[in-house]
Design an enzyme around this catalytic site. Structure first.
Site, PDB file in Angstrom:
ATOM      1  CG  ASN A 150      -0.250  -0.056   2.529  1.00 23.31           C
ATOM      2  OD1 ASN A 150       0.745  -0.766   2.690  1.00 23.31           O
ATOM      3  ND2 ASN A 150      -0.748   0.679   3.492  1.00 23.31           N
ATOM      4  CD  GLU A 248       1.877  -1.356  10.979  1.00 19.30           C
ATOM      5  OE1 GLU A 248       0.678  -1.664  11.188  1.00 19.30           O
ATOM      6  OE2 GLU A 248       2.280  -0.845   9.926  1.00 19.30           O
ATOM      7  CB  CYS A 282      -2.119   0.016   8.477  1.00 20.57           C
ATOM      8  SG  CYS A 282      -0.700   1.061   8.898  1.00 20.57           S
ATOM      9  CD  GLU A 461       7.865  -0.726  11.969  1.00 18.86           C
ATOM     10  OE1 GLU A 461       8.553  -1.380  11.168  1.00 18.86           O
ATOM     11  OE2 GLU A 461       6.778  -0.199  11.670  1.00 18.86           O
TER      12      GLU A 461
END
Length: 480
Positions: A150, A248, A282, A461
């Site tokens: 994405n 993630e 996301c 992260e």
């Protein structure tokens, strides 16, 4: 027909595999290139190259490594328009978005970690009356970075940059659906003088190429961004080797809208947070929870603003809403739209395939879709669609909205809209999410931790968390 090759040892290398994968431009539905599904020989070659480069790279100082990262950033920035064009072609996102978000953020990722690591304490001292200690953080060795389709270069560089600046050598796998900007990043690395084998880029499916990386005994850590189901497979397949993992994963993010918010600011941002990149981020808001006192007004105003989005050819500057990134994902989104009526919901805007003329007549376009009337526990409200479909739900009290917001298996992000900051912070404290925005969306300080809770992720992260993930600690203790 373009052939996307692996980048190993500082050179483009023809894969040993016999299995080709077609690469589509989603806006046209046409094949523009191919790549090979890398096999064990390809992965072993990449690992060997990375292992050979590791002693040289890890022995450089952070300042020396930062020069290379800044050179890579400058190389991307110089070719920003080219990278944006290819990113738009691969994903179907509007080229204006690729120019303003994806590629600039990729540049920033390298520049940020190049600077940030120079102030990070890779060695520090702790002394007491009985002992003298120093703690070193040292790179792990060869690590793997697996990124999604994405935000291809954006998330690719978000992983690579901290891994490299920490002294690791990297094998990175982009999505087989959107490989091209990762492919030409190899050229930038060569021009930047990056030593051969420090960054290796391999292509292929997650179930084959990705799985080989996850299971390889010489790879010390896996940083992955993608779907929750894939993340769980990675977790299971890496368990025997006890690799470090950063996962993630998915989200079903609530936007909590109180009636005391700055209404116009909220409305503009909710349109963005719902439908940027066709809802394929996301962090996009997929469940809009609106206080009942403004529900009808919001529904009407929001629907009007969304209806004004310009859907069209992603290569045109004026386009605001492009195509779905692949045919398989298009079919997934369609299946959830069809499920709305079966679950008793009502589509109040969109829900149809978009038929464009000319170049994009066979592309995978879906109207931005707004749904109401669904039970909070319906599949459409519970499962990650990852597309341009949002649901509206009303609430009366703080307690009610917190319960609905938390009643999913996910916990990646949330937004809260209120001018009462005390209330906003009170609600934020109770919402199960790793990233919470109050009166904003997608505003990022790259020093802060990023990641989710529940089925949305494992680890963090960004900033210190990224560098700590890609390093290990060693304590050296001596008596006083």
């Amino acid at each position: 027909m373009e052939l996307v090759q692996n980048f190993i040892g500082g050179q483009y290398i023809a894969s040993d595999s016999k299995n080709f994968i077609d690469i589509y431009e989603p806006a046209t539905g046409e094949i523009y290139g191919q790549l090979k599904d890398s096999n064990a020989n390809d992965i072993n070659l990449a690992v060997s190259s990375a292992k050979t480069a590791f002693p040289i790279w890890s022995n450089l100082t952070v300042k020396e490594r930062s020069v290379y990262l800044n050179n890579i950033a400058d190389g991307i920035e110089t070719r920003l328009d080219e990278f944006a064009e290819f990113e738009s072609r691969d994903t179907g996102k509007p080229i204006a978005l690729a120019r303003s978000l994806d590629i600039p953020r990729s540049v920033i990722n390298f520049k940020f970690f190049a600077e940030y690591a120079n102030n990070f304490e890779f060695k520090f001292y702790l002394n007491s009356k009985t002992s003298q200690n120093y703690i070193n953080r040292f790179p792990l060795g060869v690590v793997a970075c697996i990124s999604p389709w994405n935000l291809p270069l954006y998330l690719f560089t978000w992983k690579i940059a901290p891994a490299l600046i920490s002294g690791n050598t990297v094998i990175a796998k982009p999505s087989e659906f959107t490989p091209y900007t990762a492919f030409i990043l190899g050229d930038v690395c060569k021009e930047a003088g990056l030593p051969p084998g420090v960054l290796n880029i391999v292509n292929g499916k997650g179930s084959t190429c990705g799985d080989l990386l996850v299971k390889h005994k010489e790879i010390k850590a896996i940083s992955f961004t993608g779907g929750t189901s894939t993340g769980k497979v990675i977790f299971e397949n890496s368990s025997n080797s006890l690799k470090k993992l950063s996962l993630e994963m998915g989200g079903k993010n609530p936007a909590i809208i109180f009636d005391d918010c700055d209404y116009e600011l909220m409305l503009d941002n909710i349109v963005r947070s719902s439908f940027s990149n066709q809802g394929q981020i996301c962090l996009c808001s997929s469940r809009l929870l609106i206080e009942n006192t403004i529900y009808e007004k919001f529904k009407n105003d929001f629907s009007l603003k969304v209806s004004e989005l310009l859907i069209g050819d992603p290569s045109k500057d004026e386009t605001q809403f492009g195509s779905i990134a692949s045919e398989s994902h298009f079919q997934k989104v369609v299946s959830y739209i069809e499920l709305v009526k079966k679950e008793g919901g009502k589509i109040i805007l969109g829900g149809q395939k978009v038929e464009l003329e000319g170049r994009c007549s066979n592309g995978w376009f879906i109207e931005p879709t707004i749904v109401e009337g669904l039970d909070p526990l319906s599949k459409v409200n519970q499962e990650e669609i990852f597309g341009p479909v949002v649901t509206l739900q009303s609430f009366k009290t703080e307690a009610d909205v917190i319960e609905v917001a938390n009643n999913t298996d996910y916990g990646l992000s949330a937004t809260i809209w209120t001018d009462d900051i005390e209330k906003g912070e009170r609600v934020a404290k109770q919402v199960d999410a790793g990233v919470i925005w109050i009166n904003c969306w997608l505003l990022r300080d790259l020093r802060t931790p990023f990641g989710g809770v529940k089925n949305s992720g494992l680890g963090r992260e960004g900033g210190d968390d990224a560098i700590k993930f890609f390093t290990e600690q060693k304590n050296v203790c001596m008596p006083v």
